[in-house]
Design a protein around this motif. Structure first.
Motif, mmCIF file in Angstrom:
data_model
loop_
_atom_site.group_PDB
_atom_site.id
_atom_site.type_symbol
_atom_site.label_atom_id
_atom_site.label_comp_id
_atom_site.label_asym_id
_atom_site.label_seq_id
_atom_site.Cartn_x
_atom_site.Cartn_y
_atom_site.Cartn_z
ATOM 1 N N ALA A 292 66.589 0.585 57.282
ATOM 2 C CA ALA A 292 65.477 0.628 56.477
ATOM 3 C C ALA A 292 65.841 1.064 55.252
ATOM 4 N N ARG A 293 66.764 2.015 54.834
ATOM 5 C CA ARG A 293 66.918 2.639 53.630
ATOM 6 C C ARG A 293 67.291 1.591 52.371
ATOM 7 N N THR A 294 67.885 0.433 52.989
ATOM 8 C CA THR A 294 68.400 -0.400 52.018
ATOM 9 C C THR A 294 67.153 -0.810 51.260
ATOM 10 N N LEU A 295 66.253 -1.508 51.995
ATOM 11 C CA LEU A 295 64.856 -1.977 51.735
ATOM 12 C C LEU A 295 64.151 -0.913 50.932
ATOM 13 N N LYS A 296 63.685 0.114 51.494
ATOM 14 C CA LYS A 296 63.144 1.039 51.086
ATOM 15 C C LYS A 296 63.298 1.523 49.675
ATOM 16 N N SER A 297 64.598 1.978 49.494
ATOM 17 C CA SER A 297 65.196 2.343 48.312
ATOM 18 C C SER A 297 65.009 1.413 47.274
ATOM 19 N N LEU A 298 65.194 0.205 47.610
ATOM 20 C CA LEU A 298 65.146 -1.008 46.705
ATOM 21 C C LEU A 298 63.696 -1.075 46.196
ATOM 22 N N VAL A 299 62.644 -0.923 46.954
ATOM 23 C CA VAL A 299 61.300 -1.419 46.662
ATOM 24 C C VAL A 299 60.956 -0.138 45.668
ATOM 25 N N VAL A 300 61.283 1.096 46.008
ATOM 26 C CA VAL A 300 60.941 2.323 45.367
ATOM 27 C C VAL A 300 61.558 2.202 43.927
ATOM 28 N N ALA A 301 62.973 1.804 44.037
ATOM 29 C CA ALA A 301 63.609 1.588 42.572
ATOM 30 C C ALA A 301 62.998 0.673 41.709
ATOM 31 N N ILE A 302 62.825 -0.576 42.141
ATOM 32 C CA ILE A 302 62.143 -1.527 41.372
ATOM 33 C C ILE A 302 60.822 -1.255 41.041
ATOM 34 N N VAL A 303 59.999 -0.677 41.787
ATOM 35 C CA VAL A 303 58.534 -0.440 41.421
ATOM 36 C C VAL A 303 58.261 0.741 40.537
ATOM 37 N N ALA A 304 59.493 1.582 40.514
ATOM 38 C CA ALA A 304 59.449 3.002 39.730
ATOM 39 C C ALA A 304 59.871 2.342 38.384
ATOM 40 N N ALA A 305 61.012 1.770 38.190
ATOM 41 C CA ALA A 305 61.621 1.200 36.892
ATOM 42 C C ALA A 305 60.629 0.284 36.179
ATOM 43 N N TRP A 306 60.031 -0.490 36.846
ATOM 44 C CA TRP A 306 59.182 -1.451 36.217
ATOM 45 C C TRP A 306 57.937 -0.743 35.656
ATOM 46 N N THR A 307 57.309 0.054 36.675
ATOM 47 C CA THR A 307 56.119 0.722 36.077
ATOM 48 C C THR A 307 56.663 1.663 34.556
#
Length: 535
Positions: A292-307
């Motif tokens: 799950a860490r692969t998916l979770k960390s990717l979601v967090v990274a993309i959303v945070a960087a985009w924001t």
């Protein structure tokens, strides 16, 4: 055997429910998008480039002037294909946008179905339809399925790239299709390069993290190579063709970060889309996922960087959060996984806490609670949609209703110009979309998106996102347009300027006009025209 049959029947029923809900979500999304039924003025800039490519063989705003005043190459050439086949880009842009958004729902569903198979404990297949349903109910996602812009196509490609990346990393697949999707996203919006960096960073870490190093390194190089094969030839061509490493729109919009309006934009997005709920659900431990860490960390990274990126730009001047729509599919996926995990934790934990097994009645109450939450979110979204369809602006952000009205007005003016003035009449305006597209006249873009001088030589003076620069009066007069329109001045009655203003422009060779335009509401439009045909 009977128990196995019961499990098989239950699984088949769950799959049927998932397929039904997915179909409902796709139909609901199409209906939701048609509720907004608009094309923004900015879309007509791409249509004009596409028109000149088809008619003159030049990807230019004005024939003979190589200026990259668009940031959506793949979308623009798609509209050129529509024009070449005799289609209307206004209607086809809406249809293609809705199709791209429906495809995004299918990508989410396909990924969720695969993801469920990676869980250590089985999960009902019907959960895979929740993220598409949440996304279909989102007014920002539905509205920007239309709009005539590349938002829906970019969102599809970015989602396919991000989720394809997860599949390739978890399953260690050798074929790097996500690299191709990332490159196509970069051809559609410059932010695709940021996505390339966000996906590339964990791949580099994965390749250097030990284990079978050579094979991991080979997969990394194959992924980067797939991206480069598509993107590098395009980027090389556009630099040679236009003469600059970045689009002219970057230079026109560049300036100091606009954190104040940017954070207000993000705050509004979090409230309007209930994205804060998805953010909270990211904290929930996801049940039984091996990686799950692969998916979770990717979601967090993309959303945070985009924001952070969008906040630094100051957000946008158009309503319903166009620049943050690309992260909505990942947020919907996070909400789905968080709710599914809460469900499983509740089912597993209740017997331990109460000492009694879970009952059908308890499960039914849980279902009712989830449906109640979804209903409350839908009611909230109805208010968001109603406000967006009103005609007006708030804090420098134009509503969807205002954008629709503006295009109707400038379309009428553009057609009036085409029927009143000879071809080749030069105009100058800030309304660089529908008005020039329908008039088909050489145009000085006073905001500089398609003007080298304004973009590169004029300093930023405005804090409005996308409108940082404006052409100085001396430059406008030097370009010698026959008509100076600025922002279209529309009124209920014919108007006359104050005598000092009229004299001021008369001294510069221009006379004030106020004319009644067929199909315009309000009916009168005022502008400046060079006396004797030229100043």
């Amino acid at each position: 055997m009977n128990q196995a049959r019961r499990h098989a029947r239950r699984d088949l029923l769950s799959r049927a429910i998932a397929g039904t809900v997915l179909a409902v979500a796709c139909l609901a999304l199409a209906a939701h998008a048609r509720e907004f039924d608009f094309v923004s003025d900015d879309a007509f800039i791409s249509f004009r480039y596409a028109q000149n490519l088809v008619r003159h063989g030049e990807l230019t705003y004005n024939p003979g002037e190589r200026v990259e005043g668009y940031t959506n190459f793949l979308w623009t050439v798609t509209m050129a294909a529509v024009l070449a086949l005799g289609g209307d880009p206004v209607r086809w842009s809406q249809a293609i946008g809705i199709a791209a958004s429906v495809a995004t729902l299918l990508v989410l569903f396909s990924f969720s179905t695969w993801w469920a198979r990676t869980l250590e404990a089985p999960r009902a297949p019907s959960w895979a339809a929740l993220a598409p349903l949440l996304l279909a109910a989102s007014s920002p996602f539905a509205a920007w399925s239309e709009g005539g812009l590349e938002t829906a196509l970019f969102t599809l490609l970015a989602t396919a790239a991000a989720l394809g990346h997860v599949v390739e990393v978890v399953d260690e697949r050798p074929r790097p299709w996500s690299g191709v999707a990332t490159a196509l996203a970069a051809l559609t919006r410059p932010e695709g390069l940021m996505l390339f960096a966000l996906l590339g960073a964990p791949r580099v870490a994965h390749a250097l993290g030990g284990g079978r190093g050579p094979s991991r390194l080979g997969r990394l190089l194959a992924w980067a190579g797939a991206f480069a094969i598509v993107f590098v030839p395009y980027w090389t061509w556009r630099w040679i063709y236009y003469g600059y490493p970045l689009p002219n729109t970057y230079y026109a919009k560049a300036g100091a970060p606009l954190w104040g309006p940017g954070w207000r934009y993000v705050e509004s997005f979090a409230w309007d889309t209930q994205a804060w709920v998805a953010a909270v659900l990211l904290v929930v431990p996801w049940w039984g996922a091996r990686r799950a860490r692969t998916l979770k960390s990717l979601v967090v990274a993309i959303v945070a960087a985009w924001t952070l990126y969008v906040a630094s730009l100051g957000g946008d001047f158009m309503a319903l959060h166009r620049f943050l729509v690309p992260v909505l599919p990942l947020l919907a996926l996070a909400a789905q996984e968080g709710l599914a995990s809460l469900w499983r934790w509740a089912v597993a934990g209740w017997p331990r806490l109460s000492g009694r097994p879970a009952t059908a009645r308890g499960n039914a109450l849980a279902v009712a609670a989830v449906l109640g939450l979804l209903g409350a979110a839908a009611v909230h979204d109805r208010g968001v949609a109603a406000q967006a369809l009103e005609v007006g602006s708030r804090d420098g952000v134009d509503s969807i209703g205002w954008l629709k009205q503006f295009v109707v007005q400038t379309t009428a003016i553009g057609r009036y110009l085409a029927s009143t003035y000879p071809p080749g009449t030069r105009i100058a305006t800030t309304a660089a979309g529908a008005l020039p597209y329908y008039s088909e006249m050489p145009t000085v873009d006073l905001l500089g998106l398609s003007d080298l001088y304004v973009a590169h030589q004029v300093p930023a003076t405005s804090d409005r996102p996308g409108h940082r620069r404006g052409a100085p009066e001396a430059y406008v007069l030097q370009r010698r347009p026959r008509l100076i329109i600025w922002h279209p001045w529309i009124s209920e009655e014919a108007v006359s300027p104050p005598a000092p203003d009229a004299q001021y422009w008369r001294d510069r060779g221009y006379a004030f006009r106020s004319v009644r335009v067929p199909g315009l509401d309000p009916p009168y439009w005022s502008y400046l025209e060079a006396e004797g045909g030229r100043p």
